[in-house]
Write an enzyme that holds these catalytic residues in place. Structure first.
Site, PDB file in Angstrom:
ATOM      1  N   LYS A 108       0.869  -1.181   0.000  1.00 13.00           N
ATOM      2  CA  LYS A 108       0.000   0.000   0.000  1.00 13.00           C
ATOM      3  C   LYS A 108       0.900   1.223   0.000  1.00 13.00           C
ATOM      4  CE  LYS A 108      -4.390   1.101   0.100  1.00 13.00           C
ATOM      5  NZ  LYS A 108      -5.562   0.410  -0.484  1.00 13.00           N
ATOM      6  N   ASP A 163      -6.889   4.385  -4.713  1.00 15.69           N
ATOM      7  CA  ASP A 163      -7.592   4.220  -3.427  1.00 15.69           C
ATOM      8  C   ASP A 163      -8.217   5.595  -3.176  1.00 15.69           C
ATOM      9  OD1 ASP A 163      -7.905   2.316  -0.983  1.00 15.69           O
ATOM     10  OD2 ASP A 163      -7.325   4.190  -0.042  1.00 15.69           O
TER      11      ASP A 163
HETATM   12  P1  NDP Z   1     -12.801   7.866  -3.140  1.00 18.85           P
HETATM   13  O1  NDP Z   1     -11.756   8.861  -2.879  1.00 18.85           O
HETATM   14  O2  NDP Z   1     -13.293   7.667  -4.532  1.00 18.85           O
HETATM   15  O3  NDP Z   1     -14.079   8.166  -2.225  1.00 18.85           O
HETATM   16  C1  NDP Z   1     -13.961   8.213  -0.834  1.00 18.85           C
HETATM   17  C2  NDP Z   1     -15.297   8.629  -0.250  1.00 18.85           C
HETATM   18  O4  NDP Z   1     -15.248   8.479   1.157  1.00 18.85           O
HETATM   19  C3  NDP Z   1     -15.638  10.089  -0.542  1.00 18.85           C
HETATM   20  O5  NDP Z   1     -17.028  10.213  -0.630  1.00 18.85           O
HETATM   21  C4  NDP Z   1     -15.077  10.775   0.706  1.00 18.85           C
HETATM   22  O6  NDP Z   1     -15.701  12.017   1.004  1.00 18.85           O
HETATM   23  C5  NDP Z   1     -15.414   9.761   1.774  1.00 18.85           C
HETATM   24  N1  NDP Z   1     -14.470   9.915   2.888  1.00 18.85           N
HETATM   25  C6  NDP Z   1     -13.115   9.799   2.827  1.00 18.85           C
HETATM   26  N2  NDP Z   1     -12.588  10.039   4.036  1.00 18.85           N
HETATM   27  C7  NDP Z   1     -13.617  10.310   4.848  1.00 18.85           C
HETATM   28  C8  NDP Z   1     -13.722  10.624   6.215  1.00 18.85           C
HETATM   29  N3  NDP Z   1     -12.620  10.697   6.997  1.00 18.85           N
HETATM   30  N4  NDP Z   1     -14.966  10.812   6.741  1.00 18.85           N
HETATM   31  C9  NDP Z   1     -16.076  10.722   5.959  1.00 18.85           C
HETATM   32  N5  NDP Z   1     -16.035  10.445   4.654  1.00 18.85           N
HETATM   33  C10 NDP Z   1     -14.828  10.222   4.120  1.00 18.85           C
HETATM   34  O7  NDP Z   1     -12.243   6.483  -2.544  1.00 18.85           O
HETATM   35  P2  NDP Z   1     -12.726   5.000  -2.838  1.00 18.85           P
HETATM   36  O8  NDP Z   1     -14.178   4.973  -3.092  1.00 18.85           O
HETATM   37  O9  NDP Z   1     -11.799   4.429  -3.824  1.00 18.85           O
HETATM   38  O10 NDP Z   1     -12.397   4.281  -1.439  1.00 18.85           O
HETATM   39  C11 NDP Z   1     -13.356   4.184  -0.393  1.00 18.85           C
HETATM   40  C12 NDP Z   1     -12.961   3.062   0.562  1.00 18.85           C
HETATM   41  O11 NDP Z   1     -12.887   1.819  -0.168  1.00 18.85           O
HETATM   42  C13 NDP Z   1     -11.598   3.212   1.231  1.00 18.85           C
HETATM   43  O12 NDP Z   1     -11.652   2.628   2.522  1.00 18.85           O
HETATM   44  C14 NDP Z   1     -10.684   2.375   0.346  1.00 18.85           C
HETATM   45  O13 NDP Z   1      -9.522   1.942   1.040  1.00 18.85           O
HETATM   46  C15 NDP Z   1     -11.617   1.212   0.039  1.00 18.85           C
HETATM   47  N6  NDP Z   1     -11.256   0.427  -1.134  1.00 18.85           N
HETATM   48  C16 NDP Z   1     -11.131   1.015  -2.375  1.00 18.85           C
HETATM   49  C17 NDP Z   1     -10.814   0.256  -3.469  1.00 18.85           C
HETATM   50  C18 NDP Z   1     -10.776   0.810  -4.846  1.00 18.85           C
HETATM   51  O14 NDP Z   1     -10.663   0.017  -5.809  1.00 18.85           O
HETATM   52  N7  NDP Z   1     -10.888   2.104  -5.047  1.00 18.85           N
HETATM   53  C19 NDP Z   1     -10.511  -1.197  -3.333  1.00 18.85           C
HETATM   54  C20 NDP Z   1     -10.777  -1.727  -2.009  1.00 18.85           C
HETATM   55  C21 NDP Z   1     -11.100  -0.924  -0.965  1.00 18.85           C
HETATM   56  P3  NDP Z   1     -14.866  13.388   0.766  1.00 18.85           P
HETATM   57  O15 NDP Z   1     -14.786  13.515  -0.728  1.00 18.85           O
HETATM   58  O16 NDP Z   1     -15.665  14.442   1.419  1.00 18.85           O
HETATM   59  O17 NDP Z   1     -13.528  13.173   1.398  1.00 18.85           O
END
Ligand code: NDP
Length: 446
Positions: free
Chosen positions: A126, A166
């Protein structure tokens, strides 16, 4: 003699102070596999678990870049190469102000077991930076990505370490990172996944994590003769994972009623249908706006500073970030008779919340199994790159679905075989751990 989880955790805390998320992730795994450590002296006596919690390599570096005002900004870059027993390091890059070594060690550690579950030859890693892409211009993001890659490129490679996206790293960032890698290495290779379709990317990779989470949940429900069809679903986040979780809920005939971001959540009791979802994708991926705008556009309620877990529904899919579902939230979900919680995000539920779901008989799918579809499809992208092949949508989607069915089966069976039927946390940890442990034993003390 019984393996002492507390002595082991004391050692982890002492060697890696100030890394609470890492300790949390390790504690969950070591609790699950304690019976394995007792039953297989070979694994215990060869210090497999002790080796697994120590990254094979950590790279930390300065990332200087020039903002639009001409000022030099400095961020910190990381790559944690956690374990390469079963394949090249594989795992995403996160760009978010909360990124630090402990967060990336927790994510890299989870990635070891998740990648083993996919059945593909992928090790765990990571990386990322404390850079915040929010509020930055495209040019600033590009300059940052180029500077980040100026150091990272020498440590990665299609057979060494293959990063992906991510939080904060989507197709725009992968494009800038890949462009710079290609320039420095003078090589067009599958060194990153999540690439655009016209330049080495796989169809369905953007959809894969969200789709996979819903496929996994559908398998959990199927084991109980049930389905997501006509079920109301809470989804948190509104990024990559959340968007495609909603899309797959819609495809199966369920109804997603919430989305959120770090500002708050929206509740749309009529459901976030495909048309509204297309609007959300444009809002988040192109206009880079806030979810509160959805409330204005579609005339629904917005709850500032809140998470969606108090809304009544049948299923819940946390798809935002770690520890976003507290014990209090878990209690609300249980008292609202939610039947299933499946994690699209990594470790979004606090440990006490997980225990409550298990005690109350709420079906619980942990992230390392439920969200493994993303990395699995990255593995499919690597296969296509290695064979100079391009598979159609249907082919990749079918492979993804089959992988999620297989992951469900191995978690389910491992839980049954080790005396914890229905416990997907134990099942995922044991099945993933055994595969990596066997490879480590075979490869000697490295
Ligand atoms: P994105 O950046 O596309 O989206 C993240 C989302 O989560 C946004 O809506 C963001 O809101 C919100 N968010 C982030 N941090 C916080 C916080 N501290 N409190 C509240 N909301 C928060 O990321 P992904 O969708 O790619 O990833 C989301 C999750 O999925 C993570 O845990 C990631 O590790 C996991 N994941 C992702 C994969 C992938 O292929 N992308 C694979 C496996 C797991 P805001 O814009 O306001 O920050």
């Amino acid at each position: 003699m019984t393996y002492s989880v507390s002595a082991f955790m004391e050692q982890v805390a002492q060697r890696s102070p100030g890394e609470p998320e890492f300790h949390q992730a390790v504690q969950e795994v070591v609790e699950s596999i304690q019976p394995i450590l007792d039953a297989y002296p070979d694994i215990r006596d060869n210090s497999v678990m002790e080796r697994m919690v120590e990254p094979e390599r950590v790279i930390m570096f300065r990332v200087p870049w020039v903002d639009d005002a001409g000022k030099i900004q400095v961020n910190r870059g990381f790559r944690v190469e956690m374990n390469s027993a079963i394949g090249p390091y594989k795992g995403g890059l996160r760009f978010h102000p909360t990124v630090n070594l402990g967060i990336l060690k927790f994510l890299g550690f989870e990635q070891i077991f998740k990648n083993a579950l996919t059945t593909l030859p992928l090790g765990g890693g990571k990386g990322g930076s404390d850079f915040d892409p929010k509020g930055k211009s495209d040019n600033e993001v590009m300059r940052f990505c180029q500077s980040f890659m100026n150091e990272l490129w020498r440590h990665i490679g299609d057979r060494t370490d293959v990063p992906a996206g991510d939080i904060g790293v989507g197709s725009r960032e992968i494009g800038f990172l890949f462009g710079q890698y290609k320039k420095l290495a003078n090589q067009f290779s599958g060194v990153l996944t999540g690439k655009g379709h016209g330049w080495g990317g796989s169809l369905i990779r953007p959809e894969a994590t969200g789709y996979g989470t819903i496929y996994f949940a559908e398998e959990m429900l199927k084991a109980k003769d049930d389905s997501i069809y006509k079920k109301s679903c809470l989804v948190s986040g509104s990024g990559n994972v959340a968007q495609y979780a909603v899309e797959n809920i819609n495809r199966i005939g369920g109804k997603a009623v919430t989305l959120s971001d770090s500002g708050g959540y929206i509740y749309d009791k009529d459901g976030i249908d495909d048309e509204k979802l297309a609007w959300v994708k444009d809002l988040k991926n192109v206009r880079r706006g806030r979810i509160r705008d959805y409330a204005e556009r579609f005339g629904v309620d917005y709850f500032e500073g809140k998470r969606p877990w108090a809304v009544e529904a049948d299923c819940a899919f946390p798809c935002a970030t770690q520890n976003e579902l507290s014990l209090q939230d878990a209690k609300r979900l249980v008292s609202n008779n939610v039947i299933l919680v499946a994690e699209g995000a990594n470790m979004p539920t606090v440990p006490d919340g997980v225990r409550l779901f298990q005690d109350e008989g709420t079906l619980f799918g942990p992230g390392k199994a439920a969200n493994a579809g993303g990395v699995a499809t990255s593995g499919l992208e690597m296969s296509q790159n290695a064979g100079h092949a391009v598979w159609d949508r249907n082919t990749v989607d079918k492979k993804l679905r089959n992988i999620m069915v297989d992951i469900h089966k191995s978690c389910y069976q491992a839980a049954e075989a080790h005396g914890t039927p229905g416990n997907y946390v134990a099942g995922a940890n044991i099945a993933g751990f055994l595969k990596v442990a066997e490879a480590m034993l075979a490869q000697g003390v490295v």
